[in-house]
Design a protein around this motif. Structure first.
Motif, PDB file in Angstrom:
ATOM      1  N   ASP A  36      56.321  30.113   5.613  1.00  0.00           N
ATOM      2  CA  ASP A  36      55.253  29.257   5.091  1.00  0.00           C
ATOM      3  C   ASP A  36      54.595  28.392   6.166  1.00  0.00           C
ATOM      4  O   ASP A  36      53.924  27.404   5.861  1.00  0.00           O
ATOM      5  N   ALA A  81      53.002  29.305  -4.102  1.00  0.00           N
ATOM      6  CA  ALA A  81      53.760  28.948  -2.895  1.00  0.00           C
ATOM      7  C   ALA A  81      53.148  27.728  -2.217  1.00  0.00           C
ATOM      8  O   ALA A  81      53.860  26.832  -1.750  1.00  0.00           O
ATOM      9  N   LYS A  84      53.927  24.388  -4.017  1.00  0.00           N
ATOM     10  CA  LYS A  84      55.250  23.832  -3.684  1.00  0.00           C
ATOM     11  C   LYS A  84      55.199  23.078  -2.364  1.00  0.00           C
ATOM     12  O   LYS A  84      55.775  21.992  -2.224  1.00  0.00           O
ATOM     13  N   GLY A  87      53.007  19.938  -2.941  1.00  0.00           N
ATOM     14  CA  GLY A  87      53.541  18.974  -3.902  1.00  0.00           C
ATOM     15  C   GLY A  87      52.513  18.585  -4.946  1.00  0.00           C
ATOM     16  O   GLY A  87      52.506  17.469  -5.468  1.00  0.00           O
ATOM     17  N   ASN A  89      49.520  20.537  -8.012  1.00  0.00           N
ATOM     18  CA  ASN A  89      49.089  21.762  -8.678  1.00  0.00           C
ATOM     19  C   ASN A  89      47.968  22.448  -7.901  1.00  0.00           C
ATOM     20  O   ASN A  89      47.056  21.796  -7.383  1.00  0.00           O
TER      21      ASN A  89
END
Length: 404
Positions: A36, A81, A84, A87, A89
């Protein structure tokens, strides 16, 4: 260096729609992101825009669908992904133009984030098609480019949008351009460049350009073998482009005329097999046997390079010094990387590095965090080192051209 605008120059962004070009072309396996790094790189720009009250609309390519809708190359799983990592939407829209996208953006609240579908699902993207650019530009009020890694392409979302909307560099792009300016644009001299890798043929333009820009150039890896061979040294069965002897001599001549010292290995680590932990020895330049191959630079060479770093104020590094993926032929690269990192951490050296193998080598050495800047841009970093204009960067200076 280009006089680009930054997000801080954009004024009041409350309720404005920011079209943000990111690079979410991340490695995936079984529908899951396996690295990531590029997602994390986009966080600062997205959060800065959210804090300013903008609606954030993300644009990215993924893979090479060649203008077709390819289900496995959809960005849909990447939205989750990135949510996340961010943090917050992140909505997904299965298009990057048209009424569906317009409605989703209209319904989005300030500080909301949307990821649009793979831009390369449209043939016009890679062609820089103006009509497609106008359709996408109609979705936003401003354009932010945070994808230096794609800046060497004149695609719709990497360059043309910047000619249709007020355009700004994202935080990641800004840091990259500032670091590159310190490295070769307006560096503190003396400047030392390290260029390694397998083949001279893949970096001819790079070498010819660098020797006119830096004070010293250290050449390592398989590339060094070609230069050593051109100087009359035997290289056994090493990787060596014997047909490029004249090219190597030409590069040395350009360097001499420009006052650039070329540093080649003074001692070598050789083996008869290309494999990890192969039986090996350290030898002089004229001691390579016919059945041996050069797999790394020796300790004397590293010491000379470290001395060159002591003289230098700026270091630009691309490419390993040996077969660093095979122990113990990683020693020269690791030792040199640690030497550079220590000097950078102590504030004695501006150390900028980039390119896939280089980044991997610095992480392998455990020192990437101590370099002044490490670029993960790959092709764009190389083209910048070659002195080429990058369309995505160039376009940022043409913000708001009246093409609409």
């Amino acid at each position: 260096m280009h006089n680009f605008k930054r997000i801080a120059d954009a004024g009041n962004l409350t309720g404005k729609v920011a079209l943000v070009r990111v690079d979410f072309n991340v490695p995936m396996e079984n529908g899951l992101v396996t690295d990531d790094t590029r997602l994390r790189a986009a966080v600062d720009t997205v959060q800065t825009l959210r804090t300013a009250g903008a609606k954030v609309v993300l644009l990215s390519h993924f893979g090479r669908p060649k203008g077709q809708r390819v289900a496995e190359l959809s960005l849909a799983p990447i939205a989750g992904a990135f949510a996340k990592v961010l943090g917050a939407n992140v909505s997904f829209v299965a298009d990057c133009k048209g009424e569906h996208a317009k409605k989703a953006i209209a319904d989005l609240k300030p500080a909301g984030v949307i990821l649009l579908e793979n831009t390369r699902f449209y043939k016009g993207e890679e062609k820089g098609d103006l009509d497609l650019a106008k359709e996408i530009a109609a979705l936003g009020d401003l354009y932010v480019n945070d994808a230096f890694s794609a800046a060497h392409r004149r695609h719709v979302t990497t360059a043309v949008l910047a000619e249709l909307l007020p355009a700004y560099a994202g935080i990641n792009m800004e840091e990259e351009l500032d670091a590159l300016d310190k490295a070769l644009g307006r560096p503190v001299r003396p400047v030392l460049a390290i260029v390694g890798g397998a083949k001279v043929s893949s970096k001819i333009e790079l070498l010819k350009h660098l020797v006119t820009k830096v004070d010293a150039l250290a050449i390592g890896g398989g590339m060094a073998n070609t230069f050593l061979f051109a100087r009359g040294h035997a290289v056994g069965k090493s990787l060596c482009e014997r047909d490029l002897i004249d090219t190597a001599k030409e590069i040395e001549a350009i360097a001499k005329a420009a006052g650039c010292d070329i540093l080649l290995p003074r001692d070598l680590v050789v083996a008869k097999e290309f494999k990890a932990h192969a039986a090996h020895r350290t030898c002089g330049l004229d001691e390579v046997a016919d059945d041996e191959m050069i797999l790394d630079a020796g300790p004397q060479s590293v010491a000379i390079l470290a001395t060159a770093m002591d003289v230098a104020k700026t270091l630009v590094w691309n490419g390993p010094l040996g077969a660093f993926e095979l122990e113990p032929f990683d020693k020269a690269t690791v030792s040199a990387a640690k030497a550079a990192a220590a000097r950078a951490k102590a504030g004695k050296l501006v150390a900028v590095a980039g390119g896939g193998d280089t980044v991997a080598a610095l992480h392998h050495a455990g020192v990437a965090q101590d370099f002044t800047f490490v670029s993960t841009a790959g092709g764009a970093f190389l083209e910048w080192m070659e002195g080429k204009e990058l369309p995505g960067v160039q376009a940022l200076t043409a913000s708001g051209n009246a093409l609409t």
